[in-house]
Design an enzyme around this catalytic site. Structure first.
Site, PDB file in Angstrom:
ATOM      1  N   ASP A   1      20.860 -11.323 -17.749  1.00 14.26           N
ATOM      2  CA  ASP A   1      21.915 -10.438 -17.262  1.00 14.26           C
ATOM      3  C   ASP A   1      22.305 -10.860 -15.839  1.00 14.26           C
ATOM      4  O   ASP A   1      21.480 -10.803 -14.926  1.00 14.26           O
ATOM      5  CB  ASP A   1      21.367  -9.003 -17.267  1.00 14.26           C
TER       6      ASP A   1
ATOM      7  N   CYS B   1      26.137  -7.821 -25.819  1.00 11.79           N
ATOM      8  CA  CYS B   1      25.271  -7.690 -24.639  1.00 11.79           C
ATOM      9  C   CYS B   1      25.177  -6.204 -24.315  1.00 11.79           C
ATOM     10  O   CYS B   1      25.403  -5.353 -25.186  1.00 11.79           O
ATOM     11  CB  CYS B   1      25.799  -8.517 -23.467  1.00 11.79           C
TER      12      CYS B   1
ATOM     13  N   CYS C   1      30.170  -8.953 -19.026  1.00 16.00           N
ATOM     14  CA  CYS C   1      29.725 -10.238 -18.457  1.00 16.00           C
ATOM     15  C   CYS C   1      29.407 -11.259 -19.550  1.00 16.00           C
ATOM     16  O   CYS C   1      30.171 -12.193 -19.791  1.00 16.00           O
ATOM     17  CB  CYS C   1      28.496 -10.050 -17.560  1.00 16.00           C
ATOM     18  N   ARG C   2      28.274 -11.101 -20.222  1.00 16.26           N
ATOM     19  CA  ARG C   2      27.793 -12.157 -21.130  1.00 16.26           C
ATOM     20  C   ARG C   2      28.561 -12.236 -22.445  1.00 16.26           C
ATOM     21  O   ARG C   2      28.982 -13.322 -22.850  1.00 16.26           O
ATOM     22  CB  ARG C   2      26.299 -11.957 -21.421  1.00 16.26           C
ATOM     23  N   SER C   3      28.709 -11.098 -23.150  1.00 15.60           N
ATOM     24  CA  SER C   3      29.323 -11.216 -24.489  1.00 15.60           C
ATOM     25  C   SER C   3      30.818 -11.535 -24.456  1.00 15.60           C
ATOM     26  O   SER C   3      31.286 -12.282 -25.323  1.00 15.60           O
ATOM     27  CB  SER C   3      29.010  -9.999 -25.360  1.00 15.60           C
TER      28      SER C   3
HETATM   29  P1  4NP Z   1      26.569  -7.552 -19.554  1.00 18.51           P
HETATM   30  O1  4NP Z   1      26.173  -7.209 -18.032  1.00 18.51           O
HETATM   31  O2  4NP Z   1      25.596  -6.792 -20.421  1.00 18.51           O
HETATM   32  O3  4NP Z   1      26.376  -9.023 -19.641  1.00 18.51           O
HETATM   33  O4  4NP Z   1      28.001  -7.091 -19.722  1.00 18.51           O
HETATM   34  C1  4NP Z   1      26.040  -5.913 -17.537  1.00 18.51           C
HETATM   35  C2  4NP Z   1      27.153  -5.214 -17.152  1.00 18.51           C
HETATM   36  C3  4NP Z   1      27.022  -3.933 -16.619  1.00 18.51           C
HETATM   37  C4  4NP Z   1      25.765  -3.358 -16.515  1.00 18.51           C
HETATM   38  C5  4NP Z   1      24.649  -4.065 -16.931  1.00 18.51           C
HETATM   39  C6  4NP Z   1      24.786  -5.336 -17.446  1.00 18.51           C
HETATM   40  N1  4NP Z   1      25.620  -2.069 -15.969  1.00 18.51           N
HETATM   41  O5  4NP Z   1      24.483  -1.617 -15.789  1.00 18.51           O
HETATM   42  O6  4NP Z   1      26.635  -1.399 -15.695  1.00 18.51           O
END
Ligand code: 4NP
Length: 167
Positions: free
Chosen positions: A135, A14, A19-21
């Site tokens: 996201d 991700c 969060c997702r991965s």
């Molecule tokens: P992920 O979510 O890609 O599912 O880990 C996010 C975590 C942090 C951010 C964006 C998406 N960020 O902008 O910091």
């Protein structure tokens, strides 16, 4: 896909790897354990996750992702974020992106690294009509629940695919 070797390896990707991965890593690992008796390849799989971004390197998953996972029996707490590296393209058989933005970035890296494995969207393996895992970072806790629904469904679909094509 290049010739299947043992152990079969999969990297979930991700943006932030908080969060997702990591959710996909923990859920997929648990579902593999639950379905272990369905195929010999499931007994020896290498499973990891990473982010295309560098902001959260070394961080624990987002506390909302840990809490949502815990309500369904998945433990994300020991995971730590890392960024995708060039080496990943020589180490993994499957690199599965959570959304099209990350897939685009991975495609650029994969051609630079002559990747011979399978690169695609994780939800390609899901019967869900949704194609991307949204996201959840800037939303509420219901977003993390939805991420879990999508990832559980895609995990089962991906395992069905592996059993049918690789075992
Ligand atoms: P992920 O979510 O890609 O599912 O880990 C996010 C975590 C942090 C951010 C964006 C998406 N960020 O902008 O910091």
């Amino acid at each position: 896909m290049k010739s299947v070797k043992s152990p079969l390896s999969v990297l979930f990707v991700c943006l932030g790897n908080i969060c997702r991965s990591p959710t996909a890593e923990a859920v997929f690992r648990q579902i593999i354990v639950n379905r272990m008796n369905e195929g010999s390849l499931l007994r020896d799989m290498s499973i990891d996750s990473a982010g295309t971004g560098a902001w959260h390197i070394g961080s624990q998953p987002d506390s909302r992702a840990i809490a949502a996972g815990r309500t369904r029996g998945y433990d994300l707490s020991s995971l730590r974020a890392r960024q995708v590296s060039n080496q990943d393209f020589s180490q993994f058989d499957f690199i599965l992106a959570m959304d099209n933005d990350n897939l685009r970035n991975l495609r650029n890296l994969s051609s630079l690294n002559n990747f011979r494995g399978h690169l695609g969207l994780f939800l390609d393996f899901s019967p869900s009509s949704e194609t991307e895992v949204p996201d959840p970072y800037y939303g509420g806790s219901e977003g993390f629940d939805h991420v879990l629904d999508l990832i559980e469904s895609a995990s089962h679909g991906f395992i069905d695919y592996l059993i049918k094509t690789c075992d």
